[in-house]
Scaffold this motif. Structure first.
Motif, PDB file in Angstrom:
ATOM      1  N   PHE A  72       0.857  -1.182   0.000  1.00 20.99           N
ATOM      2  CA  PHE A  72       0.000   0.000   0.000  1.00 20.99           C
ATOM      3  C   PHE A  72       0.890   1.228   0.000  1.00 20.99           C
ATOM      4  N   GLY A  73       0.299   2.372  -0.254  1.00 21.30           N
ATOM      5  CA  GLY A  73       1.085   3.596  -0.293  1.00 21.30           C
ATOM      6  C   GLY A  73       0.327   4.760   0.318  1.00 21.30           C
ATOM      7  N   ILE A  74       1.050   5.840   0.536  1.00 24.39           N
ATOM      8  CA  ILE A  74       0.467   7.089   0.998  1.00 24.39           C
ATOM      9  C   ILE A  74       1.084   8.220   0.183  1.00 24.39           C
ATOM     10  N   ASN A  75       0.248   9.062  -0.371  1.00 27.30           N
ATOM     11  CA  ASN A  75       0.700  10.276  -1.029  1.00 27.30           C
ATOM     12  C   ASN A  75       0.399  11.456  -0.110  1.00 27.30           C
ATOM     13  N   TYR A  76       1.458  12.065   0.407  1.00 30.31           N
ATOM     14  CA  TYR A  76       1.282  13.237   1.267  1.00 30.31           C
ATOM     15  C   TYR A  76       1.219  14.484   0.386  1.00 30.31           C
ATOM     16  N   ARG A  77       0.084  15.161   0.398  1.00 28.54           N
ATOM     17  CA  ARG A  77      -0.106  16.357  -0.420  1.00 28.54           C
ATOM     18  C   ARG A  77       0.221  17.636   0.343  1.00 28.54           C
ATOM     19  N   ALA A  78       0.198  17.562   1.654  1.00 31.25           N
ATOM     20  CA  ALA A  78       0.621  18.672   2.510  1.00 31.25           C
ATOM     21  C   ALA A  78       1.305  18.071   3.722  1.00 31.25           C
ATOM     22  N   CYS A  79       2.360  18.711   4.174  1.00 32.75           N
ATOM     23  CA  CYS A  79       3.209  18.131   5.231  1.00 32.75           C
ATOM     24  C   CYS A  79       3.353  19.110   6.384  1.00 32.75           C
ATOM     25  N   GLY A  80       3.081  18.639   7.577  1.00 29.41           N
ATOM     26  CA  GLY A  80       3.227  19.475   8.751  1.00 29.41           C
ATOM     27  C   GLY A  80       4.652  19.946   8.974  1.00 29.41           C
ATOM     28  N   PHE A  81       5.636  19.088   8.651  1.00 21.74           N
ATOM     29  CA  PHE A  81       7.027  19.491   8.803  1.00 21.74           C
ATOM     30  C   PHE A  81       7.383  20.597   7.816  1.00 21.74           C
ATOM     31  N   THR A 119       9.599  14.174  -2.940  1.00 23.93           N
ATOM     32  CA  THR A 119       9.079  14.750  -1.702  1.00 23.93           C
ATOM     33  C   THR A 119       8.607  16.174  -1.942  1.00 23.93           C
ATOM     34  N   LEU A 120       7.710  16.604  -1.080  1.00 17.75           N
ATOM     35  CA  LEU A 120       7.284  18.002  -1.080  1.00 17.75           C
ATOM     36  C   LEU A 120       8.467  18.911  -0.777  1.00 17.75           C
ATOM     37  N   ALA A 121       9.336  18.477   0.133  1.00 13.28           N
ATOM     38  CA  ALA A 121      10.506  19.272   0.489  1.00 13.28           C
ATOM     39  C   ALA A 121      11.426  19.471  -0.708  1.00 13.28           C
ATOM     40  N   ALA A 172       8.341  18.573  -5.158  1.00  9.49           N
ATOM     41  CA  ALA A 172       7.331  17.776  -5.865  1.00  9.49           C
ATOM     42  C   ALA A 172       5.930  18.154  -5.387  1.00  9.49           C
ATOM     43  N   SER A 173       4.939  17.681  -6.130  1.00  9.68           N
ATOM     44  CA  SER A 173       3.546  17.965  -5.769  1.00  9.68           C
ATOM     45  C   SER A 173       3.087  17.148  -4.578  1.00  9.68           C
ATOM     46  N   HIS A 174       3.779  16.041  -4.308  1.00  8.24           N
ATOM     47  CA  HIS A 174       3.439  15.192  -3.167  1.00  8.24           C
ATOM     48  C   HIS A 174       4.611  14.265  -2.861  1.00  8.24           C
ATOM     49  N   CYS A 175       4.606  13.695  -1.662  1.00 10.23           N
ATOM     50  CA  CYS A 175       5.575  12.671  -1.279  1.00 10.23           C
ATOM     51  C   CYS A 175       4.947  11.307  -1.554  1.00 10.23           C
TER      52      CYS A 175
END
Length: 228
Positions: free
Chosen positions: A165-174, A210-212, A215-218
């Protein structure tokens, strides 16, 4: 002075103890790789900076949010990075020290305990929880209540995919934390900690952007590592 959020205040003792353990583990690396002379003084600076970081940690839902644990585990490295950067240590060297220190700290836990945590993370029950929290993270009401939280999608594998499975982080708290306090240069070091965090629990993490990094998402992709 800004106060520490009550949720983090209840965990403050444990977080400070984890920071002191990291500094003990990092001592030899700091001497060998940074050529700084007063390592004890650096440690005191880091703990002072950590007190500042504690006041900056965003509240994302406390015990009800899986992301609270990420903040409590990793934001301390922001303090280490800030202090070493002020002393002229190059960002890549800081990243190497932090990753090796974090891995050493993770490996102090018994292997059986770490692998059990990995199995729980990969379990169908946890995947169901991840789906639920991912769906909630994208809602307007959640983003209004917790504007500093992560926003992410749960990714099901396709027929040709090898991950479970995967997760695409579109916004990151860090990322939000780093942008607010001028930590963008050291942010990729925090991202680099993820690989060892999962590997020491028997999980393979694949991530190509990564967003950092702009990229558009991690794109996190998870699968089980082969048993030793």
């Amino acid at each position: 002075m800004t106060e520490v959020h009550p949720f983090y205040e209840t965990h403050r003792g444990a977080m400070e103890a984890a920071m002191r353990e990291r500094l003990d583990l990092a001592g030899a690396m700091l001497r060998e790789r940074t050529h700084l002379s007063d390592i004890d003084g650096i440690g005191r600076e880091v703990m002072d900076e950590f007190e500042i970081v504690l006041t900056q940690m965003p509240y994302v839902g406390g015990a009800a949010s899986r992301m609270s644990d990420f903040f409590m585990r990793l934001t301390g490295f922001m303090a280490i990075s800030r202090v070493l950067l002020r002393h002229g240590v190059p960002v890549p060297v800081i990243g190497e020290i932090e990753r090796d220190t974090y891995k050493a700290q993770l490996l102090t836990a018994p292997k059986a305990e770490r692998l059990a945590a990995g199995l729980q993370f990969m379990s169908p029950e946890n995947q169901a929880l991840l789906r639920q929290q991912a769906a909630e993270s994208v809602t307007e009401s959640h983003q209004k209540e917790f504007p500093e939280d992560f926003v992410y999608d749960f990714i099901e594998p396709g027929s040709q995919d090898s991950f479970e499975f995967g997760i695409n982080y579109r916004a990151c708290g860090f990322c939000k934390l780093a942008a607010r306090h001028g930590d963008k240069d050291i942010l990729p070091n925090i991202c680099g900690l993820d690989f060892d965090a999962y590997a020491t629990r028997g999980i393979r993490l694949e991530r190509t952007q990564t967003l950092a990094g702009g990229a558009s998402h991690c794109n996190f992709r998870f699968s089980r590592l082969a048993a030793d």
